[in-house]
Design a protein around this motif. Structure first.
Motif, PDB file in Angstrom:
ATOM      1  N   ARG A  85      39.885  50.622  45.988  1.00 24.52           N
ATOM      2  CA  ARG A  85      40.472  49.479  46.537  1.00 24.52           C
ATOM      3  C   ARG A  85      40.915  48.268  45.693  1.00 24.52           C
ATOM      4  O   ARG A  85      42.012  47.867  45.926  1.00 24.52           O
ATOM      5  N   SER A  86      40.022  47.837  44.713  1.00 23.89           N
ATOM      6  CA  SER A  86      40.255  46.646  43.967  1.00 23.89           C
ATOM      7  C   SER A  86      41.373  47.148  42.968  1.00 23.89           C
ATOM      8  O   SER A  86      42.407  46.249  42.627  1.00 23.89           O
ATOM      9  N   LEU A  87      41.685  48.321  42.650  1.00 24.37           N
ATOM     10  CA  LEU A  87      42.471  48.834  41.604  1.00 24.37           C
ATOM     11  C   LEU A  87      43.949  48.845  42.592  1.00 24.37           C
ATOM     12  O   LEU A  87      45.026  48.311  41.999  1.00 24.37           O
ATOM     13  N   PHE A  88      43.809  49.313  43.701  1.00 24.32           N
ATOM     14  CA  PHE A  88      45.091  49.262  44.726  1.00 24.32           C
ATOM     15  C   PHE A  88      45.526  47.720  44.656  1.00 24.32           C
ATOM     16  O   PHE A  88      46.842  47.378  44.770  1.00 24.32           O
ATOM     17  N   ASP A  89      44.653  46.996  45.255  1.00 19.81           N
ATOM     18  CA  ASP A  89      44.743  45.420  45.369  1.00 19.81           C
ATOM     19  C   ASP A  89      45.278  44.828  44.133  1.00 19.81           C
ATOM     20  O   ASP A  89      46.250  44.085  44.092  1.00 19.81           O
ATOM     21  N   GLY A  90      44.899  45.239  42.907  1.00 17.85           N
ATOM     22  CA  GLY A  90      45.461  44.838  41.829  1.00 17.85           C
ATOM     23  C   GLY A  90      46.819  45.082  41.500  1.00 17.85           C
ATOM     24  O   GLY A  90      47.373  44.092  41.159  1.00 17.85           O
TER      25      GLY A  90
ATOM     26  N   ILE B 130      36.740  48.358  32.435  1.00 16.72           N
ATOM     27  CA  ILE B 130      35.383  47.882  32.783  1.00 16.72           C
ATOM     28  C   ILE B 130      35.632  46.992  33.887  1.00 16.72           C
ATOM     29  O   ILE B 130      34.888  46.527  34.862  1.00 16.72           O
ATOM     30  N   GLU B 131      36.699  45.981  33.681  1.00 16.26           N
ATOM     31  CA  GLU B 131      37.104  44.877  34.535  1.00 16.26           C
ATOM     32  C   GLU B 131      37.291  45.617  36.153  1.00 16.26           C
ATOM     33  O   GLU B 131      36.838  44.850  37.149  1.00 16.26           O
ATOM     34  N   PHE B 132      38.036  46.602  36.129  1.00 17.18           N
ATOM     35  CA  PHE B 132      38.417  47.292  37.517  1.00 17.18           C
ATOM     36  C   PHE B 132      37.168  47.666  38.265  1.00 17.18           C
ATOM     37  O   PHE B 132      37.015  47.641  39.297  1.00 17.18           O
ATOM     38  N   THR B 133      36.345  48.619  37.178  1.00 23.14           N
ATOM     39  CA  THR B 133      34.946  48.798  37.790  1.00 23.14           C
ATOM     40  C   THR B 133      34.061  47.757  38.484  1.00 23.14           C
ATOM     41  O   THR B 133      33.713  47.873  39.430  1.00 23.14           O
ATOM     42  N   VAL B 134      34.129  46.875  37.590  1.00 23.20           N
ATOM     43  CA  VAL B 134      33.300  45.586  38.140  1.00 23.20           C
ATOM     44  C   VAL B 134      33.787  44.989  39.343  1.00 23.20           C
ATOM     45  O   VAL B 134      32.919  44.754  40.161  1.00 23.20           O
ATOM     46  N   ALA B 135      35.131  45.072  39.433  1.00 25.81           N
ATOM     47  CA  ALA B 135      35.751  44.325  40.243  1.00 25.81           C
ATOM     48  C   ALA B 135      35.290  45.007  41.721  1.00 25.81           C
ATOM     49  O   ALA B 135      35.082  44.458  42.694  1.00 25.81           O
TER      50      ALA B 135
ATOM     51  N   GLU C 236      38.668  40.685  44.167  1.00 21.44           N
ATOM     52  CA  GLU C 236      39.868  41.109  43.209  1.00 21.44           C
ATOM     53  C   GLU C 236      39.714  41.171  41.644  1.00 21.44           C
ATOM     54  O   GLU C 236      38.884  40.499  41.228  1.00 21.44           O
ATOM     55  N   ILE C 237      40.885  42.025  41.372  1.00 22.53           N
ATOM     56  CA  ILE C 237      40.645  42.024  39.776  1.00 22.53           C
ATOM     57  C   ILE C 237      41.281  40.463  39.280  1.00 22.53           C
ATOM     58  O   ILE C 237      42.027  40.107  39.750  1.00 22.53           O
ATOM     59  N   GLN C 238      40.431  40.168  38.142  1.00 20.74           N
ATOM     60  CA  GLN C 238      40.689  39.009  37.663  1.00 20.74           C
ATOM     61  C   GLN C 238      41.395  39.228  36.319  1.00 20.74           C
ATOM     62  O   GLN C 238      41.536  40.210  35.571  1.00 20.74           O
TER      63      GLN C 238
END
Lengths: 456, 400
Positions: B25-30, B117-122, B128-130
């Motif tokens: 979800r975060s990846l898609f959102d990003g 790592i960012e995507f996984t943590v998000a 949201e991905i930062q």
């Protein structure tokens, strides 16, 4: 008059849809609504019930903590409905106007010749105390307290704000009577701050032993009373000052002059979504249903009672707020779908950041006006950029640290960093410019409410 | 664009809470917010917002880094051909393309590891991905020597993103500059890959481009950086084939060093972009240069018989090594520098001061910029505290 206060920090957001100084007509709708939420910091207790007849100035509800603080009807007619929410909290009192605007009795008088007690009880009975706001906390006042000083900002510097000088141009006498009346409420001074840009306004003619006229120059928020207080006589811990808007001073003055309560006022209809011909001033009443004046050029819009920075979204069939002098209609930004917006030049977007080119186009055409929609323009983040808030905060306050102290609910730090001097509206520009889209006004509001509760 | 929008709208339900791809979800959102400006509208407070957002801020910094990156690629090729003695016969395209091939894997590795790592943590935190790593990911390849193996870059990037950023809460909460933590990790864990005279010139040919320097057929080049030469006691500074480095050579930047740090011109272009757009704070940037110049002048005036670093003039100190790069791109990181304007002057000045002190006083570390910035990152909150206290005292004095 004292030397002008000069502020440099701040920002004038040039929006499209300013109301020209033209009178567009009257708005006397059948439906009225009085919302307790317009008077922050009090718990309403109902006086009337559905079906009761009311006149202009009949009390509708009072504050549970201060029963003498009454909130009255802006029109004559009947109480149609008392809307309640969770735990029977009063959300709204709906009134049905009979169109006559008949007032409860209010004896003509010259407030300057009356005693302080007489004036106070007259104002309390007429519900005029609801006009005052108290700092610290930016809440309704406690009538049993005496404020150190009373502050009046004689102009509004918010985006698309109405011109007080235009709207109140015929009320020099009422203004004087109103100031005479409120002067009785304090042993301190009544400070009236005008904009240096205007030297012919009615405000400069106001006289009185306690009255002091100050003037200020600079961009918005120069017109915010909080900024003026900070530069004239800052609030220290333990101080209580009151503020009131000139529109409401005129309403008080009108009552003393005519012997009848009359809440009518000239309200500016502004915003880029209002058709050009409808932009202007309308004579109407607090709590009036707005539907009939909203002459909209598009449908997906947000109707705001107040200005774009501090106003309240009321919806397409909303009502004018109790203390609002302006209605703004701007496009909703929920269907933009702009492709790769973060990297595009976006020539038509206004920004304080020079990564947009509005600073260049402004150099060429300083009169360029922008259409802003309600899109947040980005995702919410933690604080990243620093110094953004400082550029729009013309007070000796560290806004970012104060917001962080509030977030951490650190009472000592909040006090030390000056929370008593601020109201949410003082942080509106900070919220506007924030790269991280932090809801600073909401945070400050919560901080003030938290502190008020903790220190009560 | 309409078709793309429609496609995103069609697949979006799969990524929502009950969709079968909810783990992404975060990846898609990003990606969605990357492609299209999100349609969120304001709910509380102000009804309009400034057009600036963190995506724009971060991408401006990446744009500002591009001149240094492109020059770095060219310089990598240039050093290789120069060392092999085949510079005359090589075309500009050959030189640049070799450098491009040599640098590209480092960029890819840094971004893949960091963003992974960012995507996984998000996703894990359901946020949201930062965008913070967009900048760090570009900085990391620019501050390492070209011969630094990519696997250790991967390890160091992972370490820095996890332990310098995510454990503190992500972008905006970190105490240390993430890219510098990566470099510090490399520097102390793999010193032989990060310093000395073996790592600054690319040694292997790639896809037929460039020259193989490792097989012993080529000789007579020195791979040490100018600061490294001074630290080992050399009175004259030379480039890779032994000709003297003039001040203009140092400004232009065709000498061995970390990939992005050599050309002062390329860094200056980046600095102009950052300053004009108002994204980097000029107070910090100017103060670093002032601090460095003053300190270098003091050491230079005292002079030293056995430590050549003392004898470098302030100009050389500033032009050489990572001083400019650090001042423009690292010291100005808003998250790890003080947030008060007054604090920024002190912060910047002390970075310049410590960078030169470390260079001069500790020959074991020819480059002091990294340690100076990391050290001052620690003190940034303290500097802010002092300025905050001044504000508080002014308020208290009002009552008296």
């Amino acid at each position: 008059m004292a030397e002008a206060i000069k502020i440099k920090k701040g920002l004038d957001i040039k929006l499209k849809g300013k109301a020209g100084e033209t009178f567009k007509g009257e708005l006397k709708p059948e439906a009225f609504s009085v919302k307790p939420s317009d008077f922050h910091g009090m718990t309403p207790k109902m006086i009337v019930k559905e079906g009761d007849e009311v006149k202009v100035g009949s009390p509708l509800f009072y504050d549970k903590a201060n029963p003498e603080l009454k909130f009255v009807s802006p029109c004559s007619g009947i109480v149609e409905e008392v809307k309640r929410g969770e735990r029977r909290k009063v959300l709204e009192v709906r009134l049905k106007s009979d169109g006559k605007f008949e007032s409860v009795p209010f004896d003509k008088a010259a407030p300057a010749q009356m005693s302080a007690e007489e004036v106070k009880s007259k104002l309390l009975n007429a519900g005029f105390f609801a006009f005052f706001k108290q700092r610290p906390y930016d809440v309704v006042v406690n009538p049993n307290e005496q404020p150190r000083d009373i502050f009046i900002s004689a102009f509004d510097s918010n985006p698309l704000a109405p011109s007080y000088d235009y709207a109140l141009r015929d009320f020099a006498e009422e203004l004087q009577l109103g100031v005479d009346a409120i002067s009785k409420l304090t042993n301190g001074k009544v400070y009236i701050t005008v904009s240096t840009a205007n030297s012919s306004s009615n405000f400069l003619k106001i006289k009185g032993a306690k009255v002091e006229i100050c003037n200020i120059t600079g961009p918005h928020p120069a017109g915010n009373v909080g900024v003026q207080i900070h530069h004239i006589a800052p609030i220290n811990k333990g101080d209580v000052v009151w503020t009131i808007n000139p529109y409401d001073v005129v309403t008080i003055g009108k009552a003393f002059k005519k012997g009848a309560i009359d809440f009518s006022k000239l309200v500016a209809l502004t915003g880029s979504s209002v058709s050009e011909s409808a932009l202007g001033y309308y004579l109407t009443y607090p709590g009036a249903e707005l539907k009939n004046i909203l002459n909209l050029s598009e449908s997906n819009v947000r109707v705001i009672s107040g200005n774009v920075l501090t106003g309240c979204s009321v919806g397409m069939d909303g009502f004018l707020g109790a203390l609002a002098q302006q209605v703004t209609v701007i496009p909703e930004g929920d269907k933009n779908d702009e492709f790769l917006g973060w990297i595009m030049p976006r020539m038509n977007k206004f920004s304080t950041s020079r990564s947009y080119f509005s600073w260049l186009t402004d150099l060429i055409n300083s009169k360029k006006e922008y259409v802003a929609d309600t899109n947040v323009n980005g995702g919410k983040r933690a604080f990243i950029m620093s110094g953004e808030y400082d550029k729009v905060m013309p007070m000796d306050i560290l806004p970012e640290f104060l917001v962080k102290a509030i977030m951490a609910k650190d009472i000592d730090k909040m006090e030390q960093l000056g929370i008593y001097e601020v109201a949410p509206e003082d942080f509106a520009l900070c919220e506007y410019v924030c790269t991280s889209k932090i809801e600073t006004q909401k945070i400050v509001r919560e901080g003030l409410d938290f502190l008020r509760k903790e220190l009560a | 664009m309409k078709a793309l929008r429609n496609f995103l709208d069609k697949v979006k339900p799969n990524f929502e809470k009950d969709g079968k791809l909810k783990a992404f979800r975060s990846l898609f959102d990003g990606f969605e917010t990357f492609l299209f400006v999100p349609n969120t509208v304001s709910k509380s407070g102000v009804h309009i917002h400034d057009s600036i957002d963190s995506k724009r801020v971060m991408s401006m910094v990446v744009i500002a880094l591009i001149p240094a990156l492109l020059f770095g690629m060219y310089n990598v090729g240039y050093q290789n051909y120069l060392a092999a003695g085949t510079l005359e016969s090589a075309s500009f395209f050959q030189i640049f393309f070799y450098g491009f091939l040599a640098v590209l894997p480092k960029i890819v590795v840094s971004y893949v590891v960091g963003l992974g790592i960012e995507f996984t943590v998000a996703q894990w935190k359901n946020e949201e991905i930062q965008e913070g790593f967009l900048v760090s990911g570009m900085l990391i390849p620019l501050i390492v020597p070209i011969e630094c193996p990519i696997w250790i870059i991967a390890v160091a990037t992972a370490f820095a993103v996890i332990f310098a950023k995510e454990v503190f809460g992500g972008t905006g909460y970190n105490i240390f500059n993430v890219a510098l933590i990566t470099r510090a990790f490399l520097f102390f864990s793999y010193p032989t890959k990060m310093s000395g005279d073996q790592v600054w010139v690319a040694k292997e040919s790639i896809f037929g481009f460039g020259n193989d320097l490792a097989n012993g057929t080529v000789d007579g080049y020195t791979g040490a950086t100018a600061l490294g030469q001074a630290a080992t006691g050399s009175a004259t500074l030379t480039d890779a084939v032994g000709s003297n480095l003039s001040i203009s050579d140092m400004i232009f930047g065709l000498y061995p060093g970390s990939i992005g740090e050599t050309s002062v011109i390329a860094i200056a272009i980046g600095a102009i972009i950052l300053l004009v757009s108002g994204i980097a704070n000029w107070r910090t940037m100017i103060s670093v240069f002032v601090g460095g110049a003053v300190t270098a002048y003091v050491f230079n005036s005292i002079g030293s018989a056995d430590n050549q670093v003392w004898n470098l003039c302030p100009c050389q100190h500033i032009l050489l090594g990572g001083f400019c790069f650090g001042a423009v791109f690292m010291a100005t990181d808003p998250v790890t520098s003080p947030r008060t304007n007054g604090g920024k002057y002190i912060f910047g000045f002390l970075i310049g001061f410590f960078a030169i002190v470390i260079r001069c006083m500790n020959p074991g570390y020819p480059e002091g910029m990294m340690l100076a910035i990391l050290l001052m990152n620690v003190f940034a909150p303290l500097i802010d505290h002092c300025f905050k206290q001044r504000n508080i005292n002014r308020r208290l004095n009002r009552v008296k």
